[in-house]
Design a protein around this motif. Structure first.
Motif, PDB file in Angstrom:
ATOM      1  N   UNK A  40       0.826  -1.203   0.000  1.00  0.00           N
ATOM      2  CA  UNK A  40       0.000   0.000   0.000  1.00  0.00           C
ATOM      3  C   UNK A  40       0.868   1.266   0.000  1.00  0.00           C
ATOM      4  N   UNK A  43       2.347   1.967  -3.408  1.00  0.00           N
ATOM      5  CA  UNK A  43       1.378   2.632  -4.288  1.00  0.00           C
ATOM      6  C   UNK A  43       1.263   4.112  -3.919  1.00  0.00           C
ATOM      7  N   UNK A  47       2.151   7.176  -6.396  1.00  0.00           N
ATOM      8  CA  UNK A  47       1.137   8.181  -6.723  1.00  0.00           C
ATOM      9  C   UNK A  47       1.676   9.593  -6.543  1.00  0.00           C
ATOM     10  N   UNK A 140      -2.655  16.564   0.005  1.00  0.00           N
ATOM     11  CA  UNK A 140      -2.620  15.125   0.255  1.00  0.00           C
ATOM     12  C   UNK A 140      -1.191  14.637   0.547  1.00  0.00           C
ATOM     13  N   UNK A 147       1.668  12.342   8.582  1.00  0.00           N
ATOM     14  CA  UNK A 147       1.199  11.166   9.308  1.00  0.00           C
ATOM     15  C   UNK A 147       2.359  10.200   9.583  1.00  0.00           C
TER      16      UNK A 147
ATOM     17  N   UNK B   9       2.041  -8.593   8.180  1.00  0.00           N
ATOM     18  CA  UNK B   9       1.657  -7.272   7.681  1.00  0.00           C
ATOM     19  C   UNK B   9       0.788  -6.565   8.716  1.00  0.00           C
ATOM     20  N   UNK B  10       0.482  -5.306   8.423  1.00  0.00           N
ATOM     21  CA  UNK B  10      -0.385  -4.548   9.314  1.00  0.00           C
ATOM     22  C   UNK B  10      -1.806  -5.134   9.282  1.00  0.00           C
ATOM     23  N   UNK B  31      -7.357  -3.832   2.400  1.00  0.00           N
ATOM     24  CA  UNK B  31      -5.960  -3.412   2.391  1.00  0.00           C
ATOM     25  C   UNK B  31      -5.380  -3.514   3.795  1.00  0.00           C
ATOM     26  N   UNK B  32      -4.069  -3.309   3.889  1.00  0.00           N
ATOM     27  CA  UNK B  32      -3.407  -3.317   5.187  1.00  0.00           C
ATOM     28  C   UNK B  32      -3.061  -1.892   5.602  1.00  0.00           C
ATOM     29  N   UNK B  35      -3.250   2.052  11.163  1.00  0.00           N
ATOM     30  CA  UNK B  35      -4.352   2.648  11.913  1.00  0.00           C
ATOM     31  C   UNK B  35      -5.392   3.218  10.940  1.00  0.00           C
ATOM     32  N   UNK B  37      -6.402   6.307  10.140  1.00  0.00           N
ATOM     33  CA  UNK B  37      -6.006   7.394   9.236  1.00  0.00           C
ATOM     34  C   UNK B  37      -5.212   6.832   8.051  1.00  0.00           C
ATOM     35  N   UNK B  38      -4.294   5.921   8.355  1.00  0.00           N
ATOM     36  CA  UNK B  38      -3.500   5.348   7.276  1.00  0.00           C
ATOM     37  C   UNK B  38      -4.371   4.467   6.367  1.00  0.00           C
ATOM     38  N   UNK B  40      -7.459   5.052   5.628  1.00  0.00           N
ATOM     39  CA  UNK B  40      -8.149   5.995   4.739  1.00  0.00           C
ATOM     40  C   UNK B  40      -7.230   6.440   3.603  1.00  0.00           C
ATOM     41  N   UNK B  41      -5.994   6.804   3.971  1.00  0.00           N
ATOM     42  CA  UNK B  41      -5.045   7.267   2.950  1.00  0.00           C
ATOM     43  C   UNK B  41      -4.737   6.164   1.946  1.00  0.00           C
ATOM     44  N   UNK B  42      -4.514   4.957   2.459  1.00  0.00           N
ATOM     45  CA  UNK B  42      -4.222   3.853   1.549  1.00  0.00           C
ATOM     46  C   UNK B  42      -5.413   3.545   0.646  1.00  0.00           C
ATOM     47  N   UNK B  44      -7.602   5.629  -0.359  1.00  0.00           N
ATOM     48  CA  UNK B  44      -7.626   6.686  -1.376  1.00  0.00           C
ATOM     49  C   UNK B  44      -6.647   6.334  -2.496  1.00  0.00           C
ATOM     50  N   UNK B  45      -5.452   5.884  -2.122  1.00  0.00           N
ATOM     51  CA  UNK B  45      -4.437   5.583  -3.131  1.00  0.00           C
ATOM     52  C   UNK B  45      -4.768   4.333  -3.945  1.00  0.00           C
ATOM     53  N   UNK B  46      -5.293   3.322  -3.267  1.00  0.00           N
ATOM     54  CA  UNK B  46      -5.490   2.049  -3.962  1.00  0.00           C
ATOM     55  C   UNK B  46      -6.803   2.030  -4.748  1.00  0.00           C
ATOM     56  N   UNK B  49      -8.124   6.519  -7.157  1.00  0.00           N
ATOM     57  CA  UNK B  49      -7.277   7.422  -7.918  1.00  0.00           C
ATOM     58  C   UNK B  49      -7.856   7.790  -9.271  1.00  0.00           C
TER      59      UNK B  49
END
Lengths: 257, 101
Positions: A40, A43, A47, A140, A147, B9-10, B31-32, B35, B37-38, B40-42, B44-46, B49
């Motif tokens: 993750x 990626x 990005x 972003x 973070x 993994x997480x 996904x892994x 926490x 917040x991460x 959410x960010x992951x 968004x990326x995965x 996009x």
């Protein structure tokens, strides 16, 4: 918008600086593609790299328009030597470990937020448009790097140590973000580009706040700072980056995707 | 029953996307992340996009209670022969937008 020749020339040089910063940082991040600590994150970093590459492309195209020459972004990137690159030294520094990658990114992202916050007021409509698009991406990027600062700083003893080492090593490259010469003064006076000295204090205040939140010590904004990138005098790293980046198009100039 | 956890993994998170405002959230994958917040960010990326969504939910995978294959009979079969449970006897007035999932 029509400009006099000297403004045009200054603006072209200024925009190449912006393009080179993003191009080289983008390339550094792209080196981690397939090597991220976890899928993750791989990626996420790719990005961000692509966002910066896109920004660089807009700027190189703007230069071509200003100079009136038929020069593509590829020409700028692949056929200039080290001494003709004007990126700040910060962006070419080695990835080293994940902490270095994140700290470098954070130092750049915080600057970008402040910079784009001003560039959206530029009298040049292209720059305004690029700024409007880029500021969303940058918010972003900062969220991501910030973070990670908190996680690494508040993580284990080792992650905190590595983060501190990265901050201490990269700190001296932050000063150059505020580099300013006669090109800057000329364009600032015309209302085309931001006066970065106006947000220097805010930059260091923001960074120091983030360092403390990440369980690190504050750093000194008035410490000795390294510079040279804007004049084409680079650290040992840029030559290696360009060797990798430029090898193919230089050996086979007609190669197409 | 204990099984050795070989996954280093997480933690796993399930991702739900809302395609546009007002629409229900749909499951798009997992996904892994360390926490929320991460996660959410992951996510968004995965998953977003290419403008696939306007809002994201992330849920720790172990917070989801799922029915098992053995539940299939008692849970779902009885509905088949109770025709009155299906709203097939009504005519839908013109202009009513029916959303069938």
């Amino acid at each position: 918008m029509t400009y006099t020749d000297n403004i045009k020339e200054a603006l072209a040089e200024y925009v190449i600086r912006l393009a080179d910063d993003r191009m080289i940082l983008s390339h550094r991040l792209s080196e981690l593609c397939g090597h991220g600590p976890i899928l993750e994150e791989d990626i996420a970093i790719t990005n961000i790299s692509l966002d910066l590459l896109g920004q660089a492309k807009f700027y190189y195209e703007k230069v071509a328009e200003l100079s009136g020459e038929e020069v593509s972004a590829d020409d700028w990137v692949f056929f200039r030597d080290e001494r003709e690159y004007w990126n700040v030294l910060l962006v070419e520094q080695a990835n080293e470990d994940f902490a270095h990658t994140i700290v470098k990114q954070l130092f750049f992202d915080v600057f970008e937020i402040l910079f784009y916050g001003e560039l959206i007021k530029s009298k040049d409509e292209d720059l305004r448009a690029i700024a409007e698009k880029s500021i969303k991406e940058t918010k972003y990027h900062l969220r991501h790097s910030h973070d990670w600062m908190l996680k690494l700083g508040g993580g284990t003893e080792e992650s905190n140590n590595r983060l501190r080492e990265a901050v201490e090593l990269l700190w001296m490259y932050t000063g150059e973000l505020f580099y300013s010469d006669e090109i800057d003064s000329l364009l600032v006076a015309e209302g085309l580009v931001p006066d970065t000295s106006k947000f220097r204090d805010e930059y260091y205040k923001t960074i120091n706040k983030m360092l403390v939140e990440s369980e690190l010590d504050e750093m000194d904004p008035n410490a000795w700072m390294q510079s040279g990138g804007r004049e084409g005098k680079h650290t040992e790293f840029l030559g290696h980056i360009l060797a990798t980046l430029q090898y193919l198009p230089r050996s086979m100039p007609d190669a197409q995707w | 029953m204990t099984t050795e956890n070989k996954d280093t993994q997480w933690p796993l998170w399930e991702v739900f996307l809302q395609v546009k405002s007002g629409r229900p959230y749909g499951h798009v994958g997992s996904l892994h992340a360390a926490d929320a917040e991460q996660a959410l960010q992951n996510a968004r990326d995965v998953y977003t996009r290419r403008q696939e969504g306007t809002a994201i939910w992330v849920v720790p995978a172990d917070s989801i209670t799922a029915s098992t294959p053995e539940d299939m009979g008692p849970f779902f079969d009885p509905a088949n022969d109770k025709v009155y449970r299906h709203p097939t006897f009504y005519k839908i007035p013109k202009g009513v937008n029916v959303d069938v999932h």
